[in-house]
Design an enzyme around this catalytic site. Sequence first.
Site, PDB file in Angstrom:
ATOM      1  N   TYR A   1      41.386  19.752  65.198  1.00 23.46           N
ATOM      2  CA  TYR A   1      40.654  20.864  64.594  1.00 23.46           C
ATOM      3  C   TYR A   1      41.157  21.136  63.179  1.00 23.46           C
ATOM      4  O   TYR A   1      40.367  21.365  62.260  1.00 23.46           O
ATOM      5  CB  TYR A   1      40.811  22.120  65.455  1.00 23.46           C
ATOM      6  CG  TYR A   1      40.137  23.344  64.865  1.00 23.46           C
ATOM      7  CD1 TYR A   1      38.751  23.486  64.929  1.00 23.46           C
ATOM      8  CD2 TYR A   1      40.875  24.339  64.234  1.00 23.46           C
ATOM      9  CE1 TYR A   1      38.123  24.602  64.385  1.00 23.46           C
ATOM     10  CE2 TYR A   1      40.264  25.452  63.688  1.00 23.46           C
ATOM     11  CZ  TYR A   1      38.884  25.583  63.765  1.00 23.46           C
ATOM     12  OH  TYR A   1      38.265  26.670  63.208  1.00 23.46           O
TER      13      TYR A   1
ATOM     14  N   SER B   1      41.910  34.881  58.513  1.00 20.96           N
ATOM     15  CA  SER B   1      40.543  34.509  58.873  1.00 20.96           C
ATOM     16  C   SER B   1      39.942  35.514  59.845  1.00 20.96           C
ATOM     17  O   SER B   1      40.645  36.086  60.688  1.00 20.96           O
ATOM     18  CB  SER B   1      40.547  33.117  59.507  1.00 20.96           C
ATOM     19  OG  SER B   1      39.294  32.810  60.090  1.00 20.96           O
TER      20      SER B   1
ATOM     21  N   GLN C   1      39.445  37.487  55.081  1.00 24.33           N
ATOM     22  CA  GLN C   1      38.266  36.624  54.941  1.00 24.33           C
ATOM     23  C   GLN C   1      37.183  37.057  55.915  1.00 24.33           C
ATOM     24  O   GLN C   1      37.463  37.386  57.068  1.00 24.33           O
ATOM     25  CB  GLN C   1      38.651  35.166  55.203  1.00 24.33           C
ATOM     26  CG  GLN C   1      37.491  34.185  55.153  1.00 24.33           C
ATOM     27  CD  GLN C   1      36.833  33.992  56.513  1.00 24.33           C
ATOM     28  OE1 GLN C   1      37.468  34.185  57.551  1.00 24.33           O
ATOM     29  NE2 GLN C   1      35.557  33.624  56.512  1.00 24.33           N
TER      30      GLN C   1
ATOM     31  N   TYR D   1      32.882  36.341  57.184  1.00 25.20           N
ATOM     32  CA  TYR D   1      31.616  35.614  57.155  1.00 25.20           C
ATOM     33  C   TYR D   1      30.460  36.612  57.153  1.00 25.20           C
ATOM     34  O   TYR D   1      30.614  37.760  57.588  1.00 25.20           O
ATOM     35  CB  TYR D   1      31.454  34.739  58.396  1.00 25.20           C
ATOM     36  CG  TYR D   1      32.511  33.693  58.598  1.00 25.20           C
ATOM     37  CD1 TYR D   1      32.482  32.486  57.906  1.00 25.20           C
ATOM     38  CD2 TYR D   1      33.538  33.889  59.519  1.00 25.20           C
ATOM     39  CE1 TYR D   1      33.441  31.516  58.109  1.00 25.20           C
ATOM     40  CE2 TYR D   1      34.509  32.929  59.732  1.00 25.20           C
ATOM     41  CZ  TYR D   1      34.453  31.743  59.025  1.00 25.20           C
ATOM     42  OH  TYR D   1      35.411  30.779  59.238  1.00 25.20           O
TER      43      TYR D   1
ATOM     44  N   THR E   1      33.154  34.125  52.748  1.00 21.38           N
ATOM     45  CA  THR E   1      32.771  32.715  52.891  1.00 21.38           C
ATOM     46  C   THR E   1      31.259  32.591  52.937  1.00 21.38           C
ATOM     47  O   THR E   1      30.604  33.191  53.786  1.00 21.38           O
ATOM     48  CB  THR E   1      33.402  32.128  54.166  1.00 21.38           C
ATOM     49  OG1 THR E   1      34.831  32.198  54.063  1.00 21.38           O
ATOM     50  CG2 THR E   1      32.999  30.674  54.358  1.00 21.38           C
TER      51      THR E   1
ATOM     52  N   ARG F   1      31.376  18.370  63.576  1.00 18.06           N
ATOM     53  CA  ARG F   1      32.707  17.784  63.463  1.00 18.06           C
ATOM     54  C   ARG F   1      32.963  16.913  64.688  1.00 18.06           C
ATOM     55  O   ARG F   1      33.267  17.398  65.773  1.00 18.06           O
ATOM     56  CB  ARG F   1      33.755  18.894  63.318  1.00 18.06           C
ATOM     57  CG  ARG F   1      33.473  19.768  62.093  1.00 18.06           C
ATOM     58  CD  ARG F   1      34.228  21.082  62.115  1.00 18.06           C
ATOM     59  NE  ARG F   1      33.707  21.963  61.068  1.00 18.06           N
ATOM     60  CZ  ARG F   1      33.990  23.254  60.966  1.00 18.06           C
ATOM     61  NH1 ARG F   1      34.811  23.825  61.842  1.00 18.06           N
ATOM     62  NH2 ARG F   1      33.468  23.978  59.990  1.00 18.06           N
TER      63      ARG F   1
ATOM     64  N   LYS G   1      33.767  32.290  48.608  1.00 15.38           N
ATOM     65  CA  LYS G   1      34.380  31.004  48.947  1.00 15.38           C
ATOM     66  C   LYS G   1      33.300  30.017  49.383  1.00 15.38           C
ATOM     67  O   LYS G   1      32.526  30.303  50.300  1.00 15.38           O
ATOM     68  CB  LYS G   1      35.400  31.187  50.080  1.00 15.38           C
ATOM     69  CG  LYS G   1      36.118  29.905  50.492  1.00 15.38           C
ATOM     70  CD  LYS G   1      37.152  30.207  51.559  1.00 15.38           C
ATOM     71  CE  LYS G   1      37.913  28.971  51.961  1.00 15.38           C
ATOM     72  NZ  LYS G   1      37.068  27.982  52.676  1.00 15.38           N
TER      73      LYS G   1
ATOM     74  N   HIS H   1      34.795  23.627  51.883  1.00 12.51           N
ATOM     75  CA  HIS H   1      35.294  23.967  53.219  1.00 12.51           C
ATOM     76  C   HIS H   1      36.204  22.868  53.756  1.00 12.51           C
ATOM     77  O   HIS H   1      36.216  22.574  54.955  1.00 12.51           O
ATOM     78  CB  HIS H   1      34.130  24.212  54.187  1.00 12.51           C
ATOM     79  CG  HIS H   1      34.378  25.324  55.166  1.00 12.51           C
ATOM     80  ND1 HIS H   1      33.830  26.565  55.033  1.00 12.51           N
ATOM     81  CD2 HIS H   1      35.125  25.372  56.305  1.00 12.51           C
ATOM     82  CE1 HIS H   1      34.207  27.338  56.049  1.00 12.51           C
ATOM     83  NE2 HIS H   1      35.002  26.630  56.834  1.00 12.51           N
TER      84      HIS H   1
ATOM     85  N   ARG I   1      34.572  20.115  55.772  1.00 12.33           N
ATOM     86  CA  ARG I   1      34.240  20.430  57.165  1.00 12.33           C
ATOM     87  C   ARG I   1      32.802  20.908  57.347  1.00 12.33           C
ATOM     88  O   ARG I   1      32.393  21.201  58.468  1.00 12.33           O
ATOM     89  CB  ARG I   1      35.201  21.508  57.688  1.00 12.33           C
ATOM     90  CG  ARG I   1      36.638  21.030  57.768  1.00 12.33           C
ATOM     91  CD  ARG I   1      37.623  22.173  57.953  1.00 12.33           C
ATOM     92  NE  ARG I   1      37.450  22.890  59.196  1.00 12.33           N
ATOM     93  CZ  ARG I   1      37.924  22.479  60.380  1.00 12.33           C
ATOM     94  NH1 ARG I   1      38.569  21.331  60.464  1.00 12.33           N
ATOM     95  NH2 ARG I   1      37.751  23.201  61.469  1.00 12.33           N
TER      96      ARG I   1
END
Length: 389
Positions: A24, A106, A127, A129, A155, A164, A254, A278, A281
Amino acid sequence: MKAASITDYRELARRRLPRFLFDYIDGGSYAEVTLGRNIADLEAVALRQRVLRDIADIDLSTNLFGQRLAMPVALGPVGLAGLNARRGEVQAARAAEAAGVPFTLSTVSACPLAEVTAGARAPIWFQLYMIRDRGFMIDLMQQAQAAACPVLIFTVDMPVPGTRYRDYRSGLAGAPGLGGSLRRFGQALTHPRWAWDVGLWGHPHHLGNVVPVLAGKTGLNDFFAWMRDNFDPRTRWDDLDFVRQHWKGPIVLKGILDPEDAREAAARGVEGVIVSNHGGRQLDGVASSARALPAIADAVGDRLTLLADGGIRSGLDVVRMLALGAKGVLLGRAWAWALGGAGGAGVAHVLDLLAAEMRVAMGLTGVTRIAEIDKHIIAKGGEEWAETR
């Protein structure tokens, strides 16, 4: 194994962590082309070696968003990082505090905001979202402001999660139910140091900031289901007004790779942007951060504070990013590997390594202050994208 570099900590993390956690951290999206470009393009930036310049007094300190930092480095947001060591985000925040640099928590951290801010005296960055549940966003911003977090990292490059492959192969994603749990449990058993430190003594094993909206479902499968359902693909530039309404400090976007997006960010009144893909990612095949940075610096470098991440593996790489136009950098995998390999002591050592390596790089390019690092220390012909600056 005694670690002498950031890449040494990658190997220590690989040995210590269960595969699903190491992959990860380590992996990118699809074929991981951009992940490789981040490293290769930054390594390809050639610098000018200068001599007889009196470099006896080198100062790494700088100011970002009203904060005095010991060096132009911050620990960037890394999801699930608290599972890499016992209460890992708290350990990392303490290491950052001791080094005089910011730690960024995060939204999808293992340790909740209240635990991390209680464990570290220096204020941390937060951070966020854009997610469908706007009430939850407001609550997180209120918590962060109550904890005196001075900067919001927003972000913007994750309206949908990237694909991924490594996470599917390891069983972190796409392995629901008892079968997936047993698969991850089996990986933990083959890494007894992690199983003892985190598996047994690192409870609770859930995402602290997200627990209030998971209705008691706190497993990894529940987390990934929540991500799929709550990231908002309808997000538009106008949604920044909502964020500004509820956040009174600096907002840093970001995930900016295109100069037009950078110009729009400046027009919308944010204080900074992070040139980032990112960590390779999200959309594989896009430009590296190093390649994207100079054009963005030309477009908005006099209007916004530019930060960058992606591919930074040494203090020399920090100097390269500054020469390409950044005012500071964020570390991702570098500190996550160190945390996974050696806990908070590993993070502290990585920050010491970066500072020492920066001093060498600055001294041998003939600069003694961060403000002196710019395009003029890039060798002519070192890279064609740097030449445009």
